[in-house]
Design an enzyme around this catalytic site. Structure first.
Site, PDB file in Angstrom:
ATOM      1  N   ASP A 141       0.519  -1.466   0.385  1.00 35.91           N
ATOM      2  CA  ASP A 141      -0.013  -0.398  -0.231  1.00 35.91           C
ATOM      3  C   ASP A 141       0.712   1.267   0.015  1.00 35.91           C
ATOM      4  O   ASP A 141       0.406   2.516  -1.095  1.00 35.91           O
ATOM      5  CB  ASP A 141      -1.338   0.031   1.489  1.00 35.91           C
ATOM      6  CG  ASP A 141      -1.728  -1.344   1.197  1.00 35.91           C
ATOM      7  OD1 ASP A 141      -2.433  -0.919  -0.201  1.00 35.91           O
ATOM      8  OD2 ASP A 141      -2.540  -1.531   2.383  1.00 35.91           O
ATOM      9  N   ASP A 171       0.661  -0.674   5.573  1.00 36.49           N
ATOM     10  CA  ASP A 171      -0.967  -1.449   5.657  1.00 36.49           C
ATOM     11  C   ASP A 171      -1.987  -0.633   5.927  1.00 36.49           C
ATOM     12  O   ASP A 171      -2.056  -0.881   6.944  1.00 36.49           O
ATOM     13  CB  ASP A 171      -0.771  -3.142   5.906  1.00 36.49           C
ATOM     14  CG  ASP A 171      -1.564  -4.062   4.532  1.00 36.49           C
ATOM     15  OD1 ASP A 171      -1.723  -3.572   3.710  1.00 36.49           O
ATOM     16  OD2 ASP A 171      -1.643  -4.814   5.267  1.00 36.49           O
ATOM     17  N   LYS A 194      -6.189  -0.901   6.628  1.00 40.27           N
ATOM     18  CA  LYS A 194      -6.831  -1.780   6.463  1.00 40.27           C
ATOM     19  C   LYS A 194      -8.002  -1.858   6.722  1.00 40.27           C
ATOM     20  O   LYS A 194      -8.382  -0.508   7.548  1.00 40.27           O
ATOM     21  CB  LYS A 194      -6.557  -3.620   7.269  1.00 40.27           C
ATOM     22  CG  LYS A 194      -5.477  -4.058   7.098  1.00 40.27           C
ATOM     23  CD  LYS A 194      -5.447  -4.550   5.880  1.00 40.27           C
ATOM     24  CE  LYS A 194      -4.195  -5.974   5.405  1.00 40.27           C
ATOM     25  NZ  LYS A 194      -4.202  -6.621   4.447  1.00 40.27           N
TER      26      LYS A 194
END
Length: 342
Positions: A239, A252, A254
């Site tokens: 990402d 990352d 989420k």
């Protein structure tokens, strides 16, 4: 009063009476006496050959009133409650990876004087090749407990929403995550692109959830960029790579509908992050080294996102676990491709 002598005489006569009766009582092991007392069994007169099929079917049929719940209760009563610690020890065990590839790259550290142009974050496209992705490796090496929990959740959702409802639900979750990542990519790329975002995207719950995290992020070096490990032969699409409170991290993003305040609540996400960290450090397309990771869990209702920072020591611990999963995947693929002997 009766005299003592007369009483003794009466007792004497009574004792003689019992003594005289005693010899008439006796025991015998003779078959004659046993056979006379034994009654004849009426079932012996039944023609067993005639009803042999019926008898065989009755004897072979076993009907149990036990249920899984009663069996668990019986085991719990006899042996005590199940110890979850022992199960975890068997799953994780003291297995040591045979792989000696390090998370960091000494050669890249020696050439860290090369400065990357921070004005344009790297965005290397993901190319199709024979290398497995990080996501695939993690999916193919889940533990039995993880698979069971995932299937149980799926069946529960289907029970509540139905087959079509569950398919629509998963599609909506995917689209929401996609739009969230696209919004973050635009917001972190440049201020000019940020103006192009519509009000609906900027005011979404997920974006509002990470506002306090974005204030601590700077020096973005890569966004939605492909990475591959040249030695271990795997790839992935990460990402973001940026500085979080002064530490260069693989970030990352989420999304979740349930709170995940602890890193253990993120399941295999830490392994995914360290897999990208190790790949960056061994990928010639990136002239910098990363030692830390960050997992950001955003919430649909806009509540503040949870951040899970992984320092170099924690990354090293998860790196060992990632190597074990990679070895497990390699062994599994090898067994599937090896032809069975005739």
């Amino acid at each position: 009063m009766q005299s003592l002598s007369s009483i003794c005489k009466k007792l004497g006569r009574s004792s003689r009476f019992f003594v005289e009766l005693a010899p008439s009582v006796g025991f015998s092991n003779s078959c004659y006496f046993c056979s006379q007392k034994k009654k004849k069994n009426p079932y012996q007169e039944v023609d067993q050959d005639k009803y042999s099929n019926l008898i065989r079917s009755i004897i072979s049929t076993k009907i149990s009133s036990q249920t899984p719940e009663s069996l668990f209760q019986e085991d719990d009563l006899l042996y005590g409650p199940v110890s979850k610690c022992k199960v975890q020890e068997q799953e994780s065990g003291s297995v040591v990876t045979q792989n000696t590839v390090l998370l960091l790259n000494p050669e890249k550290r020696s050439g860290s004087s090369i400065v990357t142009d921070l004005s344009v974050p790297l965005k290397i496209p993901l190319q199709n090749n024979k290398m497995p992705s990080v996501t695939r490796i993690l999916q193919q090496t889940m533990t039995a407990k993880q698979i069971l929990n995932l299937e149980r959740w799926k069946q529960q959702m289907i029970l509540e929403l139905g087959e079509d409802g569950f398919a629509e639900y998963t599609s909506d979750i995917f689209l929401q995550g996609k739009h969230f990542h696209e919004a973050l990519e635009t917001m972190l790329s440049s201020q000019e692109q940020l103006k192009e975002l519509d009000e609906k995207t900027v005011s979404s719950g997920y974006v509002a959830s990470v506002q306090h995290v974005l204030k601590d992020i700077s020096g973005v070096r890569a966004l939605e960029s492909a990475v591959h490990h040249e030695t271990l032969k795997y790839l992935g699409l990460m990402d973001c790579v940026a500085e979080y409170r002064g530490k260069l991290c693989v970030i990352d993003w989420k999304t979740s509908e349930k709170p995940k305040p602890f890193i253990r609540n993120t399941f295999d996400n830490p392994l995914q992050v360290v897999a990208y960290v190790g790949a960056i450090n061994h990928d010639a397309n990136y002239n910098f080294e990363v030692q830390c990771g960050l997992i950001v869990v955003a919430y649909k209702d806009g509540s503040p996102a949870h951040t899970h920072f992984m320092d170099s020591e924690l990354c090293s611990q998860y790196w060992s676990k990632w190597l074990l999963r990679l070895e497990k995947y390699t062994e599994k693929e090898k067994n599937q491709t090896t032809p069975n002997p005739d």
